[in-house]
Design an enzyme around this catalytic site. Structure first.
Site, PDB file in Angstrom:
ATOM      1  N   ARG A 163     -52.831  37.534  25.297  1.00 50.53           N
ATOM      2  CA  ARG A 163     -52.050  38.650  25.811  1.00 50.53           C
ATOM      3  C   ARG A 163     -51.310  38.171  27.069  1.00 50.53           C
ATOM      4  O   ARG A 163     -51.715  37.207  27.718  1.00 50.53           O
ATOM      5  CB  ARG A 163     -52.952  39.826  26.176  1.00 50.53           C
ATOM      6  CG  ARG A 163     -53.761  40.393  25.016  1.00 50.53           C
ATOM      7  CD  ARG A 163     -54.675  41.498  25.511  1.00 50.53           C
ATOM      8  NE  ARG A 163     -55.446  42.115  24.428  1.00 50.53           N
ATOM      9  CZ  ARG A 163     -56.653  41.741  24.048  1.00 50.53           C
ATOM     10  NH1 ARG A 163     -57.245  40.719  24.679  1.00 50.53           N
ATOM     11  NH2 ARG A 163     -57.290  42.357  23.063  1.00 50.53           N
ATOM     12  N   HIS A 287     -60.468  40.936  19.566  1.00 46.27           N
ATOM     13  CA  HIS A 287     -60.603  42.327  19.148  1.00 46.27           C
ATOM     14  C   HIS A 287     -62.077  42.698  19.048  1.00 46.27           C
ATOM     15  O   HIS A 287     -62.876  41.949  18.490  1.00 46.27           O
ATOM     16  CB  HIS A 287     -59.941  42.556  17.785  1.00 46.27           C
ATOM     17  CG  HIS A 287     -58.451  42.567  17.848  1.00 46.27           C
ATOM     18  ND1 HIS A 287     -57.646  42.357  16.739  1.00 46.27           N
ATOM     19  CD2 HIS A 287     -57.597  42.760  18.888  1.00 46.27           C
ATOM     20  CE1 HIS A 287     -56.382  42.429  17.096  1.00 46.27           C
ATOM     21  NE2 HIS A 287     -56.321  42.666  18.383  1.00 46.27           N
ATOM     22  N   TYR A 296     -52.783  43.187  10.570  1.00 52.30           N
ATOM     23  CA  TYR A 296     -52.041  41.968  10.250  1.00 52.30           C
ATOM     24  C   TYR A 296     -52.115  41.628   8.767  1.00 52.30           C
ATOM     25  O   TYR A 296     -51.246  40.944   8.246  1.00 52.30           O
ATOM     26  CB  TYR A 296     -52.568  40.803  11.091  1.00 52.30           C
ATOM     27  CG  TYR A 296     -52.298  40.985  12.561  1.00 52.30           C
ATOM     28  CD1 TYR A 296     -51.035  40.760  13.094  1.00 52.30           C
ATOM     29  CD2 TYR A 296     -53.305  41.407  13.413  1.00 52.30           C
ATOM     30  CE1 TYR A 296     -50.789  40.941  14.436  1.00 52.30           C
ATOM     31  CE2 TYR A 296     -53.072  41.588  14.760  1.00 52.30           C
ATOM     32  CZ  TYR A 296     -51.809  41.358  15.265  1.00 52.30           C
ATOM     33  OH  TYR A 296     -51.569  41.552  16.595  1.00 52.30           O
TER      34      TYR A 296
END
Length: 316
Positions: A163, A287, A296
């Site tokens: 991120r 996650h 995804y």
């Protein structure tokens, strides 16, 4: 029933709780502060001065207010995702107030946030991703240190699926084994301070190594542990990272909107396209639940459908 502190004080106590007990990121805190400040103003306009006076109807009214435009002030209605985020902050505040004995009843417990429409991540094809990385150059100046830094950042983004906040918070000591033939690794600190170790391939190791040897010493005028530095020697900002990505995308001729998160989407999608197990991708992305990662798989099914429609003799 305990205490009748002002709503402002009660919100401040909740935000302090998020910092101390939950380890929430500065980005999350800033968003919650904005949402709860708007909630405070809504309640005060309704004559409510502390959380003990809040009813479920007030919370429902706030939710409706968020989703309603105001032509008189020019205020736009928030998207369902933004309303959901604001309601999450409000629900967290009331849950905390009840557990802390400030209120006897959780007025927000029965108010559900709207369900945002499911939007699939937009991955960039592998060749375009490589073109972006190779197009990275200095955005503050066209100096060699800036070019090496930007190339290293984009290589690391794509290699690790980090991120934006995780990337800019990296310290030099979070890297390991950059000179190993099989590649190195990086420690990423995700939401709630949870750490994960992600392997790095040779391209990322070489780009980061070149930055550390040939560029970072020229930028490190202040010292300190930060990996990626700005021209003044301080830790790089989110805004600068966004600018680096935007300029690289433009130089590579991409027309779609690209952000640092696009690199994360592409990282996950390309792994799954290459046959990676979804639970491995879950761990690499950090996650908490595999359900989050499953979005995804929808992208890869669409890709398979496109290839099938283009190539199968009975597709038409």
């Amino acid at each position: 029933m305990a205490g009748t502190a002002s709503i402002h004080a009660q919100i401040s106590g909740y935000l302090d709780h998020l910092v101390v007990e939950k380890g929430s990121s500065p980005h999350t805190l800033a968003a919650y502060r904005r949402d709860l400040d708007r909630y405070r103003r809504y309640l005060e306009a309704a004559g409510v001065t502390d959380l003990t006076g809040v009813s479920e109807a007030h919370v429902e009214g706030f939710r409706a207010d968020l989703a309603t435009a105001d032509p008189d002030t020019g205020r736009k209605a928030l998207a369902a995702s933004s309303v959901a985020r604001a309601l999450a902050a409000v629900r967290g505040l009331h849950r905390f107030a009840t557990r802390d004995g400030v209120t006897d009843v959780d007025a927000a417990s029965a108010v559900s946030p709207p369900t945002p429409p499911k939007r699939l991540p937009k991955a960039v094809p592998v060749d375009r991703m490589i073109a972006m990385i190779e197009a990275a150059g200095g955005t503050e100046t066209d100096t060699e240190p800036a070019r090496l830094r930007d190339r290293a950042m984009l290589e690391l983004l794509y290699a690790s699926g980090a991120r934006a906040a995780e990337l800019i918070s990296l310290d030099v000591d979070d890297l390991d084994g950059l000179d190993r033939p099989e590649g190195g690794s990086v420690i990423l600190r995700g939401k709630g301070g949870k750490e994960r170790v992600v392997p790095l391939g040779r391209p990322a190791c070489e780009a980061v190594g070149a930055y550390l040897v040939r560029a970072r010493p020229a930028l490190a005028v202040k010292g300190g542990p930060a990996l990626f530095l700005n021209a003044r020697g301080g830790r790089l900002s989110r805004q600068t990272l966004w600018n680096v990505v935007t300029v690289a995308a433009r130089r590579a001729g991409l027309t779609q909107e690209v952000s640092p998160h696009t690199f994360r989407h592409s990282f996950a999608t390309h792994l799954l396209d290459g046959g990676a197990d979804i639970r491995v991708v879950q761990e690499l992305l950090g996650h908490a639940s595999v359900t989050t990662t499953q979005v995804y798989t929808l992208v890869t099914v669409d890709t398979l459908r496109e290839v099938w429609a283009e190539c199968h003799p009975r597709a038409r």
